[in-house]
Design an enzyme around this catalytic site. Sequence first.
Site, PDB file in Angstrom:
ATOM      1  N   LYS A  35      46.796  37.873  54.776  1.00 62.31           N
ATOM      2  CA  LYS A  35      47.834  38.100  55.577  1.00 62.31           C
ATOM      3  C   LYS A  35      47.836  39.693  55.860  1.00 62.31           C
ATOM      4  CE  LYS A  35      51.998  36.722  54.441  1.00 62.31           C
ATOM      5  NZ  LYS A  35      53.365  36.339  53.673  1.00 62.31           N
ATOM      6  N   ASN A 215      75.323  31.928  51.500  1.00 62.82           N
ATOM      7  CA  ASN A 215      74.502  30.584  51.945  1.00 62.82           C
ATOM      8  C   ASN A 215      75.044  29.597  51.256  1.00 62.82           C
ATOM      9  OD1 ASN A 215      72.591  32.170  53.347  1.00 62.82           O
ATOM     10  ND2 ASN A 215      70.979  32.222  51.748  1.00 62.82           N
ATOM     11  N   CYS A 267      66.089  29.361  52.316  1.00 65.98           N
ATOM     12  CA  CYS A 267      67.249  29.816  51.757  1.00 65.98           C
ATOM     13  C   CYS A 267      68.180  28.881  51.125  1.00 65.98           C
ATOM     14  CB  CYS A 267      67.968  30.827  52.914  1.00 65.98           C
ATOM     15  SG  CYS A 267      66.892  32.036  53.575  1.00 65.98           S
TER      16      CYS A 267
END
Length: 443
Positions: A35, A215, A267
């Site tokens: 990455k 959330n 999430c």
Amino acid sequence: MNIGVFGAGYVGLVQAAVLANVGHNVLCIENDATKRAMLERGEVPIFEPGLTGMVQSNMQEGRLRFSGSLEDAIQHARVQFIAVGTPSDAEGHADLSQVFEVARGIANLSGSDQVVINKSTVPVGTADELQALMDRLLAERGRSELRVDVVSNPEFLKQGAAVSDCQRPDRIIIGSSEPASIELLQEIYNPFNRNREKIMVMDRRSAELTKYAANCFLATKISFMNEMAGLSELFGADIEAVRRGIGADPRIGYDFIYPGCGYGGACFPKDVSALKASARQAGHEPAILQAVATVNDRQKRKVGESIHQHYGEDLRGRVIALWGLAFKANTGDMREAPSRTLLEQLWRAGARVRAYDPEAMLECRRLYGERSDLELVDSKEAALEGADALAIMTDWQSFKAPDFDLIRNSLKDALIFDGRNLYEPRAVQRYGLRYHSIGRLPA
């Protein structure tokens, strides 16, 4: 200001790029060599609107760099953001190993005072634990004179709109009781706080719980509407009419009350699970959170169950066209995506799938590899060729106004299973298509 950011995922990379874009000198630390090599070439390994151009421009102007060395970050800055992953473990708890690894490294290498700003989503009390750990490690090094202060600074980014959310936040929460650290965070975030006061200062534990509460509340709204969609089908009501009726109440509003095939992503599932696990560890049974997760697990199976109700349990010889693999539009992320539940339901029943998604095709191939019962095609129209029926699992803009004549003429059974309620039933049926949606009255 010189700033270090640990982690080049959705949160860390967006935060690093946006901070660099307003003039800070940012060094982003990424341990994954593959990455990191991509990023150093200006290639962004995740799809997020606006992110690639921002990363490339700030790299070219020298304000954003990447490294795999923690020592580089310590030498570069006295302000370190932690934005590493906290995935769920087998019991649903957040895995904090990466967070604590970074904290240990900072404490073991620092030669000066540091402010450590945690943006990773962590259980309540983690910042206090990090503070105690770092103080202890400094004392063991004989460097007790150094001050390392941990601040909780949760993120509230939406995938698919993360760059704009980071540039124009609704609120900036600073969890700290140290005036110097609070003043430092205010300076860092001043470019994002000019049109109105967005900064909210509170203690670290309240800041940590605020992230989970936000959330989990949004996940609750989604599951509530999916429960109401099921009741609409049971009672002969139309959930779209119900949605409009309750959304007009300003105490409820229209956000996050769209029924569908369930929530997914990195999430909501993880944070509901982690807060449940933390509550149980503290001796409390989180009944609402458990119900939210139960409804969502059931809702993810809804489209597959509708297909079985129409065709029966044995789907051998059937081909299902699938529009949408990502868990939501404007991302290539398939973590906990409802499409994965449907794919696996269809494969277990013997069906083959012809799938298309504007951004998640490579991720799907990474997850499932080459399979005889999965064909990834290069357009939504190609997915229809040779298919019995169409299933829709992601609300991409390009799916919202399709050529219904083409759909009818391409599908063997002229049948749509819509997990996102994208169309009006009467409009679809005027084209000679049968339409199964979530909680809607048939035309």
